[in-house]
Design a protein around this motif. Structure first.
Motif, PDB file in Angstrom:
ATOM      1  N   ARG A 126       4.061   0.141   9.834  1.00 14.70           N
ATOM      2  CA  ARG A 126       2.868  -0.253   9.084  1.00 14.70           C
ATOM      3  C   ARG A 126       1.595   0.089   9.848  1.00 14.70           C
ATOM      4  N   HIS A 160       1.235   4.200   9.434  1.00  9.71           N
ATOM      5  CA  HIS A 160       1.222   4.889   8.145  1.00  9.71           C
ATOM      6  C   HIS A 160       0.455   4.092   7.084  1.00  9.71           C
ATOM      7  N   SER A 161      -0.207   4.812   6.213  1.00 15.74           N
ATOM      8  CA  SER A 161      -0.883   4.193   5.084  1.00 15.74           C
ATOM      9  C   SER A 161       0.133   3.457   4.221  1.00 15.74           C
ATOM     10  N   HIS A 162      -0.244   2.283   3.730  1.00 10.68           N
ATOM     11  CA  HIS A 162       0.700   1.513   2.925  1.00 10.68           C
ATOM     12  C   HIS A 162      -0.051   0.488   2.074  1.00 10.68           C
ATOM     13  N   GLN A 163       0.613   0.031   1.042  1.00 14.87           N
ATOM     14  CA  GLN A 163       0.127  -1.076   0.228  1.00 14.87           C
ATOM     15  C   GLN A 163       1.253  -2.091   0.111  1.00 14.87           C
ATOM     16  N   PHE A 203       4.643   3.126   0.608  1.00 15.35           N
ATOM     17  CA  PHE A 203       4.096   4.037   1.597  1.00 15.35           C
ATOM     18  C   PHE A 203       3.808   5.338   0.855  1.00 15.35           C
ATOM     19  N   LYS A 248       1.840  11.804   1.549  1.00 18.36           N
ATOM     20  CA  LYS A 248       0.654  12.403   2.165  1.00 18.36           C
ATOM     21  C   LYS A 248       0.013  13.431   1.254  1.00 18.36           C
ATOM     22  N   TYR A 289       0.689   7.052  -6.401  1.00 18.05           N
ATOM     23  CA  TYR A 289       0.926   7.112  -4.955  1.00 18.05           C
ATOM     24  C   TYR A 289       1.409   8.501  -4.518  1.00 18.05           C
TER      25      TYR A 289
END
Length: 207
Positions: free
Chosen positions: A37, A40-43, A59, A62, A134
């Motif tokens: 987390r 890396h970009s995550h929600q 996640f 890219k 995403y």
């Protein structure tokens, strides 16, 4: 199926007893998930429904669009663990260009195993409808599950998606990988340390 020896079943299926240092392994998963987390970009905790524990983590890919989607379903005998413990699986796939989705589900005995299956159906329907937000390709969804999650992944292969909801394709799940999946549920039903929380019935075993 004939009645099996309960002591033998407990000995065979109690993985935590078979792996005395299991807490160390689970701790490593949690630490690796924190690292994932951070890197890396995550929600987190996106609702895929309004029921108990019906949230998932994403996640994003890219790339902006068209990435394959990997959905990972955690194990824990349908009665333990959490999606937050399994973010560590995301980097390997994200680094190869995929979008990763990790759903949660409510745990037994709060709900039944068939209800958990339907939660995962709901999570996959959400993934199909929202993947493009995403960077994911809704027509390229692969489901991976470990242990109890492996059982859930294979159940999703058998789902009649258009019957569940209009607009969903028959082949919503394009690929599935079950890692140490649980398929024969009758021995599970007879295992004393599991039955107390799973409360499996003979009818549910046949589903």
């Amino acid at each position: 199926m004939p009645k099996l020896n309960p002591r033998w079943l407990d000995r065979m299926y109690n993985n935590r007893a078979l792996v005395p240092d299991h807490a160390r392994h689970l701790g490593q998963w949690a630490e690796a998930s924190d690292d994932a987390r951070d890197a890396h970009s995550h929600q987190l905790d996106i609702a895929y429904g309004d029921g108990p524990m019906e949230t998932l983590d994403v996640f994003p890919a890219k790339v902006k669009k068209g990435a394959p989607v990997v959905v990972f379903i955690h194990g824990g005998y349908w009665r333990s663990l959490d999606k937050s413990d399994h973010a560590f699986i995301a980097p390997a796939f994200v680094n190869q260009g995929a979008c990763v989705v990790i759903p949660n589900y409510a745990l037994c005995p709060a709900i039944t195993l068939p209800q958990i299956v339907m939660q995962m159906v709901k999570a996959l329907a959400w993934t199909y409808r929202n993947a493009r937000k995403y960077g994911g390709n809704p027509n390229h969804i692969t489901v991976i599950g470990h242990s109890a999650g492996g059982h859930l992944a294979t159940m999703l292969l058998a789902c009649a998606w258009p019957v569940y909801a209009k607009g969903l394709p028959v082949d919503l799940v394009k690929n599935a990988l079950s890692i140490s999946g649980l398929y024969d549920l009758e021995p599970i039903r007879q295992t004393p340390f599991l039955q107390e929380s799973l409360k499996l019935t003979p009818e549910q075993v046949l589903l």
